[in-house]
Design a protein around this motif. Structure first.
Motif, PDB file in Angstrom:
ATOM      1  N   HIS A 104      -7.224   7.979  -1.655  1.00  0.00           N
ATOM      2  CA  HIS A 104      -8.397   7.357  -2.261  1.00  0.00           C
ATOM      3  C   HIS A 104      -7.995   6.598  -3.531  1.00  0.00           C
ATOM      4  O   HIS A 104      -8.454   5.476  -3.770  1.00  0.00           O
ATOM      5  CB  HIS A 104      -9.451   8.427  -2.571  1.00  0.00           C
ATOM      6  N   ASP A 105      -7.113   7.210  -4.324  1.00  0.00           N
ATOM      7  CA  ASP A 105      -6.621   6.542  -5.531  1.00  0.00           C
ATOM      8  C   ASP A 105      -5.857   5.270  -5.159  1.00  0.00           C
ATOM      9  O   ASP A 105      -5.997   4.233  -5.810  1.00  0.00           O
ATOM     10  CB  ASP A 105      -5.702   7.474  -6.325  1.00  0.00           C
ATOM     11  N   ALA A 106      -5.053   5.352  -4.111  1.00  0.00           N
ATOM     12  CA  ALA A 106      -4.290   4.182  -3.671  1.00  0.00           C
ATOM     13  C   ALA A 106      -5.229   3.063  -3.241  1.00  0.00           C
ATOM     14  O   ALA A 106      -4.977   1.885  -3.531  1.00  0.00           O
ATOM     15  CB  ALA A 106      -3.349   4.560  -2.522  1.00  0.00           C
ATOM     16  N   ALA A 107      -6.325   3.418  -2.575  1.00  0.00           N
ATOM     17  CA  ALA A 107      -7.300   2.395  -2.164  1.00  0.00           C
ATOM     18  C   ALA A 107      -7.911   1.729  -3.392  1.00  0.00           C
ATOM     19  O   ALA A 107      -8.093   0.506  -3.415  1.00  0.00           O
ATOM     20  CB  ALA A 107      -8.385   3.024  -1.291  1.00  0.00           C
ATOM     21  N   ASP A 108      -8.222   2.519  -4.421  1.00  0.00           N
ATOM     22  CA  ASP A 108      -8.764   1.952  -5.659  1.00  0.00           C
ATOM     23  C   ASP A 108      -7.772   0.991  -6.309  1.00  0.00           C
ATOM     24  O   ASP A 108      -8.132  -0.112  -6.719  1.00  0.00           O
ATOM     25  CB  ASP A 108      -9.110   3.059  -6.660  1.00  0.00           C
ATOM     26  N   GLU A 151      -0.249  -2.722 -12.103  1.00  0.00           N
ATOM     27  CA  GLU A 151      -1.626  -2.305 -11.844  1.00  0.00           C
ATOM     28  C   GLU A 151      -1.716  -0.788 -11.714  1.00  0.00           C
ATOM     29  O   GLU A 151      -2.677  -0.172 -12.183  1.00  0.00           O
ATOM     30  CB  GLU A 151      -2.170  -2.983 -10.580  1.00  0.00           C
ATOM     31  N   THR A 152      -0.714  -0.179 -11.082  1.00  0.00           N
ATOM     32  CA  THR A 152      -0.694   1.275 -10.950  1.00  0.00           C
ATOM     33  C   THR A 152      -0.538   1.928 -12.318  1.00  0.00           C
ATOM     34  O   THR A 152      -1.229   2.903 -12.633  1.00  0.00           O
ATOM     35  CB  THR A 152       0.436   1.725 -10.009  1.00  0.00           C
ATOM     36  N   LEU A 153       0.354   1.391 -13.136  1.00  0.00           N
ATOM     37  CA  LEU A 153       0.535   1.941 -14.480  1.00  0.00           C
ATOM     38  C   LEU A 153      -0.763   1.839 -15.283  1.00  0.00           C
ATOM     39  O   LEU A 153      -1.140   2.780 -15.988  1.00  0.00           O
ATOM     40  CB  LEU A 153       1.666   1.204 -15.213  1.00  0.00           C
ATOM     41  N   ALA A 154      -1.449   0.715 -15.167  1.00  0.00           N
ATOM     42  CA  ALA A 154      -2.718   0.541 -15.879  1.00  0.00           C
ATOM     43  C   ALA A 154      -3.747   1.557 -15.377  1.00  0.00           C
ATOM     44  O   ALA A 154      -4.476   2.173 -16.176  1.00  0.00           O
ATOM     45  CB  ALA A 154      -3.237  -0.880 -15.707  1.00  0.00           C
ATOM     46  N   TRP A 155      -3.813   1.741 -14.077  1.00  0.00           N
ATOM     47  CA  TRP A 155      -4.759   2.698 -13.497  1.00  0.00           C
ATOM     48  C   TRP A 155      -4.428   4.111 -13.978  1.00  0.00           C
ATOM     49  O   TRP A 155      -5.323   4.881 -14.344  1.00  0.00           O
ATOM     50  CB  TRP A 155      -4.706   2.619 -11.971  1.00  0.00           C
ATOM     51  N   LEU A 156      -3.137   4.444 -13.978  1.00  0.00           N
ATOM     52  CA  LEU A 156      -2.723   5.779 -14.406  1.00  0.00           C
ATOM     53  C   LEU A 156      -3.024   6.005 -15.890  1.00  0.00           C
ATOM     54  O   LEU A 156      -3.398   7.110 -16.285  1.00  0.00           O
ATOM     55  CB  LEU A 156      -1.235   5.997 -14.120  1.00  0.00           C
ATOM     56  N   ARG A 157      -2.850   4.965 -16.710  1.00  0.00           N
ATOM     57  CA  ARG A 157      -3.191   5.098 -18.121  1.00  0.00           C
ATOM     58  C   ARG A 157      -4.677   5.417 -18.280  1.00  0.00           C
ATOM     59  O   ARG A 157      -5.062   6.227 -19.115  1.00  0.00           O
ATOM     60  CB  ARG A 157      -2.833   3.818 -18.887  1.00  0.00           C
ATOM     61  N   ARG A 186       0.837  -1.204   0.000  1.00  0.00           N
ATOM     62  CA  ARG A 186       0.000   0.000   0.000  1.00  0.00           C
ATOM     63  C   ARG A 186       0.877   1.261   0.000  1.00  0.00           C
ATOM     64  O   ARG A 186       0.594   2.223  -0.722  1.00  0.00           O
ATOM     65  CB  ARG A 186      -0.927   0.006   1.206  1.00  0.00           C
ATOM     66  N   ALA A 187       1.941   1.267   0.781  1.00  0.00           N
ATOM     67  CA  ALA A 187       2.840   2.430   0.818  1.00  0.00           C
ATOM     68  C   ALA A 187       3.505   2.635  -0.543  1.00  0.00           C
ATOM     69  O   ALA A 187       3.655   3.768  -1.012  1.00  0.00           O
ATOM     70  CB  ALA A 187       3.893   2.240   1.907  1.00  0.00           C
ATOM     71  N   TYR A 188       3.884   1.543  -1.178  1.00  0.00           N
ATOM     72  CA  TYR A 188       4.500   1.604  -2.505  1.00  0.00           C
ATOM     73  C   TYR A 188       3.507   2.221  -3.502  1.00  0.00           C
ATOM     74  O   TYR A 188       3.845   3.151  -4.230  1.00  0.00           O
ATOM     75  CB  TYR A 188       4.909   0.195  -2.927  1.00  0.00           C
ATOM     76  N   VAL A 189       2.278   1.716  -3.516  1.00  0.00           N
ATOM     77  CA  VAL A 189       1.249   2.238  -4.419  1.00  0.00           C
ATOM     78  C   VAL A 189       0.977   3.702  -4.099  1.00  0.00           C
ATOM     79  O   VAL A 189       0.855   4.534  -5.001  1.00  0.00           O
ATOM     80  CB  VAL A 189      -0.046   1.395  -4.327  1.00  0.00           C
ATOM     81  N   ARG A 190       0.902   4.034  -2.819  1.00  0.00           N
ATOM     82  CA  ARG A 190       0.591   5.406  -2.396  1.00  0.00           C
ATOM     83  C   ARG A 190       1.606   6.404  -2.923  1.00  0.00           C
ATOM     84  O   ARG A 190       1.275   7.538  -3.240  1.00  0.00           O
ATOM     85  CB  ARG A 190       0.499   5.473  -0.867  1.00  0.00           C
ATOM     86  N   ARG A 191       2.860   5.975  -3.033  1.00  0.00           N
ATOM     87  CA  ARG A 191       3.889   6.877  -3.549  1.00  0.00           C
ATOM     88  C   ARG A 191       3.756   7.105  -5.051  1.00  0.00           C
ATOM     89  O   ARG A 191       4.359   8.034  -5.586  1.00  0.00           O
ATOM     90  CB  ARG A 191       5.272   6.335  -3.216  1.00  0.00           C
ATOM     91  N   LEU A 192       2.972   6.291  -5.728  1.00  0.00           N
ATOM     92  CA  LEU A 192       2.862   6.384  -7.179  1.00  0.00           C
ATOM     93  C   LEU A 192       1.583   7.055  -7.671  1.00  0.00           C
ATOM     94  O   LEU A 192       1.471   7.383  -8.847  1.00  0.00           O
ATOM     95  CB  LEU A 192       2.951   4.985  -7.799  1.00  0.00           C
ATOM     96  N   HIS A 246       8.177   5.852 -13.740  1.00  0.00           N
ATOM     97  CA  HIS A 246       9.135   4.737 -13.754  1.00  0.00           C
ATOM     98  C   HIS A 246      10.262   4.998 -12.754  1.00  0.00           C
ATOM     99  O   HIS A 246      10.643   4.114 -11.982  1.00  0.00           O
ATOM    100  CB  HIS A 246       9.691   4.548 -15.169  1.00  0.00           C
ATOM    101  N   THR A 247      10.780   6.220 -12.754  1.00  0.00           N
ATOM    102  CA  THR A 247      11.856   6.582 -11.821  1.00  0.00           C
ATOM    103  C   THR A 247      11.379   6.494 -10.374  1.00  0.00           C
ATOM    104  O   THR A 247      12.066   5.930  -9.518  1.00  0.00           O
ATOM    105  CB  THR A 247      12.363   8.009 -12.126  1.00  0.00           C
ATOM    106  N   VAL A 248      10.191   7.029 -10.109  1.00  0.00           N
ATOM    107  CA  VAL A 248       9.644   6.982  -8.748  1.00  0.00           C
ATOM    108  C   VAL A 248       9.426   5.533  -8.316  1.00  0.00           C
ATOM    109  O   VAL A 248       9.746   5.148  -7.186  1.00  0.00           O
ATOM    110  CB  VAL A 248       8.326   7.788  -8.658  1.00  0.00           C
ATOM    111  N   ALA A 249       8.906   4.705  -9.218  1.00  0.00           N
ATOM    112  CA  ALA A 249       8.664   3.293  -8.898  1.00  0.00           C
ATOM    113  C   ALA A 249       9.962   2.571  -8.571  1.00  0.00           C
ATOM    114  O   ALA A 249      10.031   1.804  -7.604  1.00  0.00           O
ATOM    115  CB  ALA A 249       7.948   2.609 -10.055  1.00  0.00           C
ATOM    116  N   GLN A 250      11.004   2.818  -9.352  1.00  0.00           N
ATOM    117  CA  GLN A 250      12.297   2.177  -9.083  1.00  0.00           C
ATOM    118  C   GLN A 250      12.856   2.613  -7.731  1.00  0.00           C
ATOM    119  O   GLN A 250      13.314   1.787  -6.949  1.00  0.00           O
ATOM    120  CB  GLN A 250      13.299   2.504 -10.191  1.00  0.00           C
ATOM    121  N   GLU A 251      12.838   3.909  -7.477  1.00  0.00           N
ATOM    122  CA  GLU A 251      13.370   4.416  -6.213  1.00  0.00           C
ATOM    123  C   GLU A 251      12.544   3.933  -5.035  1.00  0.00           C
ATOM    124  O   GLU A 251      13.096   3.605  -3.985  1.00  0.00           O
ATOM    125  CB  GLU A 251      13.448   5.942  -6.243  1.00  0.00           C
TER     126      GLU A 251
END
Length: 177
Positions: free
Chosen positions: A35-39, A72-78, A24-30, A93-98
């Protein structure tokens, strides 16, 4: 593996619940909001369960789940690409890697902080947790503690410094600082 197998279900739940806060913390950073993270987490949870049989080693669950969460986050963002708050793919991509690299350190810090909180007397721990509870009103927590708001803020500041020092010592003792 049979998805209706109770052992498989139990193994998944054990691994998922022990890693959910990190995922959840990983998704939240992206994504832009909680609310978006919960989705996104709803989708991540479903995909993790559906594809759990494909996981070779249970010890790889966290790394595997971060990969699923990333896709899943990339798909949601698209799907939300029209929104101005969405980051460009290269930035994401950079944020996800870091975020993935930082997760071990953050996890160790969370565990150290939890250990330090456990060392506090129950009354102090209860007041600290009450102050940081969602929708907490400091005025109410201060009143419960028997302090004025100003005195409670001073006490809370001292407690945060104490917890910070304890966390640092714990991480140093474990060779993680």
């Amino acid at each position: 593996m049979d998805p209706h197998n109770p052992r498989l279900h139990e193994q998944f739940l054990t691994l998922f619940t022990s890693n959910e806060s990190a995922i959840r913390a990983y998704v939240r950073r992206l994504v832009p909001t909680r609310h978006d993270a919960a989705d996104v987490m709803q989708g991540v949870s479903l995909v993790l369960w559906k594809k759990f049989r494909e996981l070779d080693q249970p010890s790889d669950f966290r790394k595997w789940s971060f990969g699923v969460a990333r896709y899943e986050t990339l798909a949601w963002l698209r799907d939300k690409a029209r929104d101005r708050l969405v980051l460009a793919d290269d930035v994401l991509h950079t944020v996800a890697q870091e975020s993935g690299r930082d997760e071990e350190r953050l996890s160790a810090q969370r565990e150290a902080l939890e250990g330090c909180l456990e060392k506090l007397p129950k009354e102090q721990r209860t007041m600290i947790l009450a102050a940081y509870a969602p929708d907490a009103a400091i005025q109410n927590v201060a009143k419960q503690s028997g302090r004025t708001v100003a005195a409670f803020y001073q006490w809370l500041h001292r407690m945060r410094l104490r917890l910070l020092e304890c966390t640092r010592r714990t991480l140093q003792a474990e060779g993680l600082a």
